[in-house]
Write an enzyme that holds these catalytic residues in place. Sequence first.
Site, PDB file in Angstrom:
ATOM      1  N   ASP A 185       1.030  -0.917   0.162  1.00  0.00           N
ATOM      2  CA  ASP A 185       0.020  -0.592  -0.225  1.00  0.00           C
ATOM      3  C   ASP A 185       1.217   0.996   0.270  1.00  0.00           C
ATOM      4  O   ASP A 185       2.239   1.277   0.201  1.00  0.00           O
ATOM      5  CB  ASP A 185      -0.620  -0.392   1.249  1.00  0.00           C
TER       6      ASP A 185
ATOM      7  N   ASP B 132      -1.690  -2.885  -4.707  1.00  0.00           N
ATOM      8  CA  ASP B 132      -2.440  -2.958  -4.059  1.00  0.00           C
ATOM      9  C   ASP B 132      -3.333  -1.664  -3.424  1.00  0.00           C
ATOM     10  O   ASP B 132      -3.456  -0.758  -4.044  1.00  0.00           O
ATOM     11  CB  ASP B 132      -1.982  -3.503  -2.418  1.00  0.00           C
TER      12      ASP B 132
ATOM     13  N   ASP C 148      -3.950   1.655   2.999  1.00  0.00           N
ATOM     14  CA  ASP C 148      -5.061   0.940   4.039  1.00  0.00           C
ATOM     15  C   ASP C 148      -5.394   1.014   5.835  1.00  0.00           C
ATOM     16  O   ASP C 148      -4.162   1.043   5.807  1.00  0.00           O
ATOM     17  CB  ASP C 148      -4.552  -0.089   3.738  1.00  0.00           C
TER      18      ASP C 148
ATOM     19  N   ARG D 273     -13.877   1.248  -3.455  1.00  0.00           N
ATOM     20  CA  ARG D 273     -12.771   0.938  -1.999  1.00  0.00           C
ATOM     21  C   ARG D 273     -12.928   2.368  -1.830  1.00  0.00           C
ATOM     22  O   ARG D 273     -11.385   3.157  -1.208  1.00  0.00           O
ATOM     23  CB  ARG D 273     -11.636   0.303  -1.666  1.00  0.00           C
TER      24      ARG D 273
HETATM   25 CA    CA Z   1      -3.721  -3.883   1.413  1.00  0.00          CA
END
Ligand code: CA
Length: 403
Positions: free
Chosen positions: A195, A234, A238, A290
């Site tokens: 991330d 990714d 996060d 997301r």
């Molecule tokens: Ca992640």
Amino acid sequence: MSTPAHAVQDRSREVLPTGDGWASSGTGTTGGAAAPADHVHPVRTRAELVAALAAPAPRIIRVEGMIDVNTDDGGKPLTCAEYATGGYTQQDYLAAYDPAVWGWERDPQGSVEDARVASSRKQAAVVGLTVRADTTIIGAGRGAGVTGGSLRIHGARNVIVRDLTFRDTRDCFSRWNPGDNTPGETPGNWNAAYDSVSVQRSENVWIDHNTFTDEPNIDSAQPVHFGRPYLTHDGQLDITSGADLVTVSRNVFTEHGKVMLIGSSNTSTTDTGKLRVSVHHNVFRDVRERAPRVRFGQVHVYNNLYEGDPVFSWGVGVTSQVYAENNYIRSIAPEKVIYNWGGTAITDTGNLVDGRPVSLVKAFNTAHPDQPLGTDAGWTPTLNRGLDPARRVARLEAGASCG
Ligand code: CA
Ligand code: CA
């Protein structure tokens, strides 16, 4: 003595204002603002950045220019081929785990997968950047940022990340998971690590005025393997593993797939009562999903601008309590804003779609009568410094270059 109106404030010593979202609760968020002069570190290279991150707290790290993290300690660029070890080649990987050969039942294993894991470890040791408690990392002027890096705020309370552009946090060694299915798509998925910013087991974190993008290496330009897009990125931001009290404000999230995951596991034993996040005045433009996807947390999503063609924006996951308020949604079908990932309810109030008030949860429920969501997330947010009418959010500017 009064401050002249033209004085430039030193943003690197600013703290999160009182009442500005969840990160203002508890002890508040000051980052490295109290750093003495010899704890202020201008950095221009990966090696300087790594050294500054390990220097005594409290610390202010001023990133000057764009730092390419895929470089050795002397600043020489490192290619994916230079991380490869144990005989790894992508050609061998594709040959070994082609579903026509390997089938769909098991994740890759054996010597070729072992070589991928070993190669991945070599890249992780270079691109992973450990952030400790009581730190401010800030871009010094337009164009400052990090290419290919993964800031890991793990077990580190009181951190501020501002005014940075995060570009192309790229995994050279994406893995194939035949059993990872996306609803409505052909089976299997390529999954990447790293991330751009990862917050875990940390409290009082403020992520403000940054720009996150896959440019110049966007996933849609990657090939398709085994019928699925070969993803190399990714998450952008996060927030998982018991993280709590986070404010995400005035960032731009663009040109990306999975933007912001809040809570990574349905069966977590550390996330209940945590993962409290405020997400406000951000721009989500040309991202797939997301924005955010939430499990467990009380998450206030307000005054954000959404544009593009997402798969979904607000993911309502297990025991999540998303309160979505006064957001502006441009040219997105109302039934695609919300998706139910095993949750029960979301509060949706004051949001506008192309200037019109729309109940987004009702739009979702009409399109998905088999998995309806309730309209009351069960809490009322109080930590904000005033909400803007959604109409004003239509003109929102944010991100690293906008001061
Ligand atoms: Ca992640
Ligand atoms: Ca685009």
